[in-house]
Design an enzyme around this catalytic site. Structure first.
Site, PDB file in Angstrom:
ATOM      1  N   GLU A  45       0.905  -1.054  -0.171  1.00  0.00           N
ATOM      2  CA  GLU A  45      -0.015  -0.139  -0.162  1.00  0.00           C
ATOM      3  C   GLU A  45       0.940   1.298   0.070  1.00  0.00           C
ATOM      4  OE1 GLU A  45      -3.351   1.909   2.971  1.00  0.00           O
ATOM      5  OE2 GLU A  45      -2.488   0.396   3.614  1.00  0.00           O
ATOM      6  N   LYS A 113      -9.170   2.871  -2.267  1.00  0.00           N
ATOM      7  CA  LYS A 113      -9.473   2.267  -0.791  1.00  0.00           C
ATOM      8  C   LYS A 113     -10.595   2.623  -0.418  1.00  0.00           C
ATOM      9  CE  LYS A 113      -7.189   1.835   3.473  1.00  0.00           C
ATOM     10  NZ  LYS A 113      -5.875   1.963   4.431  1.00  0.00           N
ATOM     11  N   CYS A 149      -5.785  -2.760   2.571  1.00  0.00           N
ATOM     12  CA  CYS A 149      -5.412  -3.010   3.940  1.00  0.00           C
ATOM     13  C   CYS A 149      -6.923  -3.130   4.704  1.00  0.00           C
ATOM     14  CB  CYS A 149      -4.483  -1.851   4.369  1.00  0.00           C
ATOM     15  SG  CYS A 149      -3.761  -2.211   5.874  1.00  0.00           S
TER      16      CYS A 149
END
Length: 543
Positions: A45, A113, A149
């Site tokens: 990430e 994200k 994540c």
């Protein structure tokens, strides 16, 4: 039968070094292709900026630099490899946490994200807009659903990717370490994979960044949540995962996994990694620390040597009237044992000179902690002088138990640039010291067995002013990490006087901790970015 090789690139970026991180990515893909025959390479990430970039994200030139980085990757990354890499991006006036896909010089798409953590050490809602749409890449017969994540810690993004046709979930991560975190991640992967009935590839970064440390442990689980491949913790490297298409589903084949290690080993590696990266990434020649003959400085010295090598570590014993002979002997023994540069600098002349200057100002007063603190501050002056002259960073040595209750001296033993054991409770200091000695001799046994003392007054012991460390640490864990009230801690079986004395000290000493050096966070709640209390306040402990 179809097959593919996906390589998890577990790398250590430098925050802000976009050109350098870009070259690391290009080289990793080249190596993955040559050594493992990679069809797909996945990087962590926000890899191109490093994680966390914090307010660097707000710099006007950030997007320009990232465009240049993506252009260079498109030109230089080897052909016939799908590369999935994390980076931030400004799109339509908003900043997004993105995963981009590159193949044969063309950027195929970007995933934003969706789950933005805003707790503990995370502050992503300060910077990023929240994504809403899945991205499934159809690449040479396999459909990859991208996640980043925190998306895995919530159910919706994984289910959304499954509904969009994903056959393998690929998660880019910058997941900081704390004690028990590796096991928590594996439980999460098991649960999420079983829930959506898809294999998950989880790529995590490695290395230290300010207070945070990342342990790697990149992993792949199958559609039932069984661990098939895991990269080592605390090591940079490339880990291949072989997939075969069997009965219409992509199945990860068994590969390398990491055996369980003692909790002490995992924690010790975190401290070594955090110190190593802080010193090296900051450009220091090495470190200097005061070696007192006590357990905290002894453990700190061992960590420093393991992180940097003995040639980059200097230890200084600075005795005064109250320094026991065995402290001097043990410090000298450890310095010789570890092979560091060692000097003895008595502070009596300095202390006496200060006391002479202050004699009139102190006239009519009784001796108290003022004189004790003066000894510590003289030591701090010497260490900072060595730091300035030799380019060595001063390593402070106070543990979390002491920092919690203010058992440290501002501008004395708190002087320095970094504290390797800042987030380590005293009881764990002893556990780590004992574990380290099982690997090779590093700390004299007498240092571990002696009652702890600051040696600032005759026959002084820590237990003179604090509860025993087993009790103190048990109270602190409940108050600091569990946010339990004083009364709730008492109800858990602790003495009322001990509890109120400890929690009042914790609250009262916030001003000290704000002036303490940074140190690696290894517990669920360290002093620093994830525990933010006002310095001046009227809060009263109790319910």
């Amino acid at each position: 039968m179809q097959d593919l090789t996906l390589v998890m690139a577990q790398l250590d970026p430098l925050v802000g070094d976009i050109p350098g991180n870009t070259e690391r990515a290009i080289e990793a893909v080249r190596e993955a292709r040559i050594e493992h025959g990679a069809d797909i390479v996945v990087l962590p990430e926000l890899f191109l900026t490093g994680y966390p970039p914090e307010d660097l994200l707000l710099r006007p030139s950030m997007e320009t630099r990232l465009r240049a980085a993506r252009t260079r990757m498109a030109e230089k990354v080897v052909r016939d490899v799908l590369v999935i890499v994390g980076y931030p991006g400004r799109r339509e006036g908003r900043i997004w946490n993105l995963a981009g896909a590159l193949y044969n010089g063309e950027w195929l798409g970007e995933y934003a994200k969706q789950a933005l953590p805003n707790y503990e050490v995370f502050d992503e809602q300060r910077y990023f807009a929240r994504g809403a749409e899945p991205l499934v890449l159809d690449h040479q017969g396999v459909k990859l659903g991208l996640l980043i994540c925190e998306d895995l810690w919530e159910e919706a993004p994984a289910r959304q990717a499954r509904q969009a046709g994903a056959e393998i979930l690929v998660s880019l991560n910058a997941s900081p370490f704390h004690q028990d975190k590796p096991a928590e991640r594996l439980r999460l992967l098991e649960e999420r994979a079983a829930a959506v009935e898809l294999p998950i590839v989880y790529v995590n970064q490695i290395g230290g960044q300010d207070e945070l440390v990342f342990d790697g442990g990149s992993a792949c689980v199958d559609a039932a949540g069984e661990l098939r491949v895991q990269a080592p913790h605390w090591a940079v490297g490339l880990m291949p995962v072989q997939f075969l298409k069997q009965q219409g589903a992509w199945v990860p084949q068994p590969g390398e996994t990491e055996p369980d290690v003692p909790a002490e080993e995992n924690l010790y590696c975190a401290l070594v990694t955090g110190l190593r990266d802080y010193v090296n990434k900051s450009g220091f020649e090495g470190v200097v620390l005061g070696l007192s003959g006590g357990i905290d400085s002894a453990l700190s010295l061992a960590i420093a040597v393991d992180a940097l090598g003995p040639q980059r570590v200097q230890a200084v014993m600075m005795p005064y009237h109250y320094t026991a002979d065995i402290s001097k002997e043990d410090a000298a023994e450890q310095a010789e044992m570890l092979g560091v540069h060692y000097e003895v600098m008595p502070i009596e002349p300095m202390v006496e000179a200060f006391m002479g200057t202050l004699a009139k100002a102190f006239e009519g007063t009784e001796r108290d902690t003022t004189e004790e603190n003066l000894q510590s501050r003289c030591r701090g002056v010497l260490l900072m002088a060595i730091s300035n002259k030799k380019g060595l960073m001063v390593l402070t040595t106070g543990n979390k138990s002491e920092m919690a209750v203010g058992y440290a001296t501002l501008y004395g033993d708190m002087v320095g640039g970094y504290n390797a054991i800042k987030d380590v409770y005293k009881t764990w200091v002893y556990r780590l010291a004992r574990w380290r000695n099982t690997q090779s001799p590093a700390i004299p046994e007498r240092v571990i067995e002696r009652p702890p003392s600051a040696e600032l007054a005759p026959d002084q012991q820590d237990s003179d002013s604090l509860p025993d460390y087993d009790t103190l640490d048990a109270i602190l864990v409940r108050y600091i990490e569990g946010d339990m009230s004083a009364e709730a801690i008492i109800e858990a079986g602790f003495d009322r006087d001990d509890v109120y004395r400890v929690v009042k000290l914790v609250d009262r000493c916030e001003y000290k901790r704000r002036q303490a050096p940074v140190g690696v966070r290894v517990t669920r709640r360290g002093f620093g970015r994830d525990r933010r209390y006002p310095i001046v306040n009227g809060w009263q402990p109790g319910e």
